[in-house]
Design an enzyme around this catalytic site. Structure first.
Site, PDB file in Angstrom:
ATOM      1  NE  ARG A 176      -3.624  -0.338   2.778  1.00 60.61           N
ATOM      2  CZ  ARG A 176      -4.864  -0.563   2.395  1.00 60.61           C
ATOM      3  NH1 ARG A 176      -5.153  -1.666   1.781  1.00 60.61           N
ATOM      4  NH2 ARG A 176      -5.822   0.313   2.613  1.00 60.61           N
ATOM      5  CE  LYS A 190      -1.815  -2.563  -6.760  1.00 61.68           C
ATOM      6  NZ  LYS A 190      -1.382  -2.341  -8.151  1.00 61.68           N
TER       7      LYS A 190
HETATM    8  C1  G6P Z   1      -3.084   4.550  -7.230  1.00 62.52           C
HETATM    9  C2  G6P Z   1      -2.154   3.489  -7.759  1.00 62.52           C
HETATM   10  C3  G6P Z   1      -2.306   3.363  -9.265  1.00 62.52           C
HETATM   11  C4  G6P Z   1      -3.752   3.105  -9.627  1.00 62.52           C
HETATM   12  C5  G6P Z   1      -4.679   4.184  -9.058  1.00 62.52           C
HETATM   13  C6  G6P Z   1      -6.138   3.815  -9.196  1.00 62.52           C
HETATM   14  O1  G6P Z   1      -2.652   5.808  -7.633  1.00 62.52           O
HETATM   15  O2  G6P Z   1      -0.814   3.787  -7.427  1.00 62.52           O
HETATM   16  O3  G6P Z   1      -1.511   2.289  -9.735  1.00 62.52           O
HETATM   17  O4  G6P Z   1      -3.889   3.056 -11.006  1.00 62.52           O
HETATM   18  O5  G6P Z   1      -4.430   4.343  -7.658  1.00 62.52           O
HETATM   19  O6  G6P Z   1      -6.406   2.684  -8.410  1.00 62.52           O
HETATM   20  P1  G6P Z   1      -7.628   1.699  -8.628  1.00 62.52           P
HETATM   21  O7  G6P Z   1      -7.467   0.687  -7.533  1.00 62.52           O
HETATM   22  O8  G6P Z   1      -8.866   2.527  -8.446  1.00 62.52           O
HETATM   23  O9  G6P Z   1      -7.540   1.120  -9.975  1.00 62.52           O
END
Ligand code: G6P
Length: 610
Positions: A31, A605
């Protein structure tokens, strides 16, 4: 100071509490965090509070062999406004040493609460969390029992706040933990003679597979033998646990040095799994007719997402418009939430989210639900918040994605969008959908991805030659290749810190080409016969200005000058193969520079605050 994106673990009723907490925190490392801590209480009344800046491995070392007990709480913290430090790390403890608290979220009115009630308290940290634990002790001293004091404080937290709280009363003889949440995720894991608490089921799969959801506003009292849920009005709530099938070993790295490469390599398998999950043997699509009817009743689709998922949405627009014949808009969740565009008469919302927990996306869903519009969440995590709160859910079946930079979730999302688009188009009797042999095409994609990952050594060399020392880079493409350019650029910047722009090839000369100088890496993606010649001219324009070009071209359009040749797949599915080269370039650039590929600096994450 706020604490966000953090990971929470707790356990009551196990002699090995310390190990359960440390193991759980290790599982939540993905995370993103910069400090961590645990509080453990033993039967003999001995209490241990250990906090450390840095990695869980450092915390583990600090804990050593002496910390033991049967009840405890733990936390990984991701700092925002202040420094990561031992003092600011959780758990936080009240001045009288009675209450210990871990928190994920942001308390909007912590400064007011501090000024109003706690002028005489000596604070050890700058965090909003410490205000909450001191406040609980304040009301307990006035005569309230622990639960009443906790509920009193929850009633004082303003509505802009988000939280997942796990509270422990070190004076309680019955190993009681108290839990409440608003917006931030938290689950109870149910065991025999013990119970656990975690931000993500993955943290506790080694001790239980049965979990209970908690709704916003509820207060939960947990002992080794019981889990009592109360709603906001104080009524008892009965709720059955749900079972999580995921095998704990699915989240293990095995022989891989980093999860990111493991997850890139898993993409062919994800494509095959999706074929099995979404098609029966006769080739019928296994998506509920209810969902198909609801989405086909819409006059416009609104895809809402963040980060990589947003980029998967851009490809989704192509698929829904071309295969299902429905106009589609794609929006960044954090923009949409507070600036909703004029909607069509019959909108349908699609939330793309790997984690199902992204606060920006959830904020939009809350509003969409208030407005009464139908919605679908496409996610990798069953029972996640956005899955529970949307009208429908489709799963990615990609297995746990641990590396912060998303890879297999992106390709999984595009494949699920394609399957849904085909189902919709077929129901509308559209020739283009009926003729789209998606099972055959997904098999071709899986084989194509496999060929690319099998030849990763070539990409490793290209990364060293072209991206080895650069500070900036460009990805260019047109149409669907532009969509992938945006995602490939995000991958490279996330994990290797190379400032990278994804650009529409034709737009480059309208300003940005001024940045091209001798040696600037430009990576061109060329998969569309309609625009290939144009993109190739744009490549010539940057070559003339000294750019160091890598061209990635589909087999049918390739020349012997192209460094990467992509296996031939359906024109609308090319992102599923072209992105793999971008993912590998990012991975190797990061690794060659000696970075922690899975845990890039400043990133998390699961972003659970807006
Ligand atoms: C964070 C992560 C990204 C991800 C984004 C959306 O910024 O670091 O890798 O694309 O959140 O997350 P989700 O779980 O909604 O796809």
């Amino acid at each position: 100071m706020d604490n966000i994106m953090c990971g929470i673990v707790g356990v009551t009723g196990r002699q090995d509490a310390t190990e359960i907490l440390l193991h759980g925190l290790e599982k939540l490392e993905y995370r993103g965090y910069d400090s961590a801590g645990i509080f453990v209480s033993a039967e003999d009344g001995q209490n241990y509070l250990v906090k450390e800046k840095g990695r869980i491995a450092d915390l583990r070392q600090e804990v050593g062999d002496d910390v033991h007990g049967s009840t405890g709480i733990g936390h990984t913290r991701w700092a925002t406004h202040g420094v990561p430090s031992r003092d600011n790390a959780h758990p936080h403890v009240s001045e009288d040493g009675r209450f210990y608290l871990v928190h994920n979220g942001v308390i909007g009115n912590f400064a007011q609460l501090k000024a109003e009630y706690l002028a005489d308290v000596n604070f050890k940290s700058e965090t909003d969390t410490e205000v909450i634990v001191q406040l609980i002790a304040h009301f307990a001293k006035e005569g309230m029992d622990a639960k009443a004091a906790f509920k009193k404080v929850l009633s004082l937290v303003d509505t802009s706040s988000s939280y997942a709280f796990l509270l422990m009363d070190s004076q309680a003889k019955d190993h009681t933990l108290y839990v409440a949440k608003r917006k931030s995720p938290l689950l109870i894991g149910v065991g025999k003679d013990f119970n656990v608490v975690c931000s993500d089921a993955m943290a506790m799969l080694n001790v239980t597979h049965d979990f209970l959801e908690i709704a916003d506003g509820e207060v939960v009292t947990i002992t080794p033998a019981s889990v009592d849920i109360e709603d906001a009005e104080g009524n008892k709530v009965e709720r059955a646990p749900f079972h999580v099938d995921t095998d704990a070993s699915a989240a293990e790295k095995g022989a891989y040095e980093f999860y990111m490469l493991k997850e890139i390599d898993e993409q062919p398998a994800v494509m095959r799994t999706l074929e099995q999950k979404y098609f029966d043997e006769a080739g019928n699509i296994l998506i509920d007719q209810d969902l198909r009817d609801a989405i086909n009743a819409a006059d416009r689709l609104y895809i809402v997402a963040a980060g990589t998922s947003y980029h998967a949405g851009l490809v989704g627009k192509e698929l829904f418009e071309k295969i299902a014949g429905v106009p589609t808009e794609v929006h960044v969740a954090s923009e949409f939430a507070y600036n909703m565009p004029l909607l069509s008469a019959k909108p349908f919302f699609i939330f793309l989210t790997q984690s199902g927990e992204t606060a920006d996306s959830r904020e939009v869903l809350v509003n969409v639900n208030k407005l009464g519009y139908p919605s679908l969440t496409i996610t990798n995590v069953p029972n996640s918040t956005l899955s529970r709160e949307a009208s429908y859910t489709l799963l990615l079946h990609a297995g746990p994605e641990i590396a912060v930079a998303s890879t297999k979730a992106y390709t999984g999302q595009i494949a699920v969008e394609a399957i849904l688009a085909k189902a919709m188009g077929q129901d509308k009797d559209l020739e283009v959908a009926k003729n789209f042999d998606l099972t055959g095409e997904l098999t071709k994609v899986a084989n194509g991805m496999q060929a690319l990952v099998d030849e990763k050594g070539q990409v490793e060399k290209l990364a060293a030659d072209v991206l080895g020392t650069t500070r900036n880079a460009f990805y260019i493409g047109r149409g669907i290749d532009y969509d992938v350019a945006l995602e490939a650029a995000l991958k490279l910047k996330e994990v290797s810190y190379v400032q990278t722009e994804g650009f529409a090839s034709g737009e480059l000369k309208h300003g940005t080409i001024a940045l091209i100088e001798k040696g600037t890496p430009v990576i061109a993606i060329i998969t569309d016969p309609k625009t290939a010649a144009h993109t190739r001219s744009n490549v010539q324009e940057v070559v003339a200005r000294g750019a160091n070009v890598i061209s990635i071209a589909a087999e049918g359009l390739a020349t012997d000058k192209d460094q990467i040749v992509l296996p031939e797949v359906h024109p609308l599915l090319t992102p599923l193969v072209s992105v793999v080269s971008g993912q590998l370039l990012a991975y190797y650039t990061s690794k060659q520079r000696g970075y922690d590929v899975d845990k890039p600096r400043n990133l998390a994450k699961s972003v659970t605050v807006e």
